[in-house]
Design an enzyme around this catalytic site. Structure first.
Site, PDB file in Angstrom:
ATOM      1  N   GLY A   1     -20.396  26.355  35.968  1.00  0.00           N
ATOM      2  CA  GLY A   1     -19.114  26.787  35.437  1.00  0.00           C
ATOM      3  C   GLY A   1     -19.301  27.843  34.359  1.00  0.00           C
ATOM      4  CB  CYS A   2     -17.082  30.537  33.210  1.00  0.00           C
ATOM      5  SG  CYS A   2     -15.504  29.649  33.200  1.00  0.00           S
ATOM      6  CE1 TYR A   3     -13.969  28.527  27.820  1.00  0.00           C
ATOM      7  CE2 TYR A   3     -13.027  27.228  29.599  1.00  0.00           C
ATOM      8  CZ  TYR A   3     -12.853  28.115  28.553  1.00  0.00           C
ATOM      9  OH  TYR A   3     -11.598  28.564  28.229  1.00  0.00           O
ATOM     10  N   PRO A   4     -19.637  26.176  30.690  1.00  0.00           N
ATOM     11  CG  PRO A   4     -19.650  24.355  32.170  1.00  0.00           C
ATOM     12  CD  PRO A   4     -18.859  25.581  31.813  1.00  0.00           C
ATOM     13  CB  THR A   5     -22.786  29.863  32.018  1.00  0.00           C
ATOM     14  OG1 THR A   5     -22.754  29.410  33.377  1.00  0.00           O
ATOM     15  CG2 THR A   5     -23.851  30.947  31.889  1.00  0.00           C
TER      16      THR A   5
END
Length: 344
Positions: free
Chosen positions: A147-151
């Site tokens: 996911g974008c936030y997790p990255t």
């Protein structure tokens, strides 16, 4: 040339993936699919593709048949059956949705309201954060694109966690994203009058990226990690900035921490640790596959503050998926991703 198919090509992520892959030197786009626009040329949906490609949106089955590598850019719950068909056909599948990001079915059901439909293939999937799992990705044909936030959060914290430098029960992740992260579908909170000239958190304490963040950070730390994660919506199209607050176990020497980060990421083509005193900014990673990280210390010198920023549509989605594809196929990892942010 490796033949590429995109399922879900008319969503924002699918369209960004097509934009990037059309400039990749070692692949060709073989097929696209879209339920909403089946039978239509992609250039009728997105005019930026006029005279660049005349591909017509087909069915998912057509894409699997015609392609060597299949990217699925679909909402959660729709990729598992497609991935199974792709794997059974000896194709590579890179899923940009959430279906394979969590290893625990109970967690997936809790946060997404669904059980695994193809549990037998989950064990063979790999979480596609290259900086963490590159060796495993090379040998895998089913990738869960992060996911974008997790990255942003995972890259921001990995050196601290791998070196056991912070407490694991009080990590605060304060993240802000452009509105493309919400997808192409119309919603009230991304309607222009609702989003313009304002700034607010959403899904406070209950965002679905929370278990993904905690699971991956726990792998890095080799013990359970808990986070407080709060996302916010910015009135911009693209970009994510995460400010991460970590309590330290011992007295902190920021210069030594900075050296640790520089050493950890020195061979990573897309992670840049900024010099001390500089602050990571969305502007400098926009339209690139880069992650910029800056390191800071609070005035009491007992808390490290990490600022991590990416373009949510590139390193947070389509670019990272291409990076994973490059690794699997043995291409240069930067192929198709030598992108520079606009200066203004």
């Amino acid at each position: 040339m490796t033949k590429i198919g995109i399922i879900g090509a008319t969503g924002y992520v699918g369209a960004e993936l097509l934009r990037l892959l059309l400039s990749h030197p070692k692949v060709e786009i073989a097929a696209l699919s879209s339920v909403s626009f089946e039978g239509q040329e992609i250039s009728n949906v997105y005019k930026n593709f006029l005279n660049k490609t005349n591909l017509v949106c087909e069915t998912a089955e057509d894409v699997i048949e015609k392609s060597d590598v299949i990217f699925t850019a679909l909402p959660h719950g729709l990729s598992e059956d497609i991935a199974k068909k792709a794997i059974d056909s000896n194709k590579i599948c890179i899923d940009m949705g959430a279906d394979f990001r969590l290893s625990n079915e109970e967690e997936y059901e809790l946060w997404y309201g669904k059980k695994f439909t193809q549990p037998e293939i989950h064990a063979s999937s790999i979480y596609g954060l290259p900086e963490l799992n590159r060796a495993k990705i090379k040998e895998c044909s089913l990738i869960a694109n992060p996911g974008c936030y997790p990255t942003t959060i995972e890259l921001g914290l990995m050196p601290l966690l791998k070196n056991s430098l912070i407490k694991l029960d009080n990590i605060i992740c304060d993240s802000k994203s452009g509105t493309t992260g919400a997808g192409r579908g119309l919603t009230l909170n991304t309607h222009f009058p609702e989003e313009n000239e304002t700034f607010a958190p959403y899904k406070v304490g209950a965002h679905r990226h929370t278990p993904e963040i905690e699971e991956t950070l726990s792998v890095m730390a080799k013990e359970k990690v808990n986070v407080t994660f709060t996302p916010h919506l910015l009135p911009i199209n693209r970009g994510i900035l995460s400010t991460i607050y970590c309590s330290t176990k011992d007295t902190v020497n920021l210069e030594e921490i900075h050296k640790l980060y520089v050493a950890a990421y020195k061979d990573e083509p897309f992670v840049n640790v900024l010099p001390l005193g500089e602050i990571a900014s969305i502007k400098n990673v926009r339209l690139t596959n880069d992650c910029h990280i800056s390191l800071h210390l609070n005035h009491r010198k007992d808390q490290i503050i990490v600022v991590s920023t990416i373009d949510n549509m590139v390193k947070g989605a389509a670019g990272q998926a291409i990076q994973n594809m490059n690794i699997i196929l043995g291409f240069e990892e930067t192929d198709g991703l030598n992108l520079i942010a606009p200066a203004f």
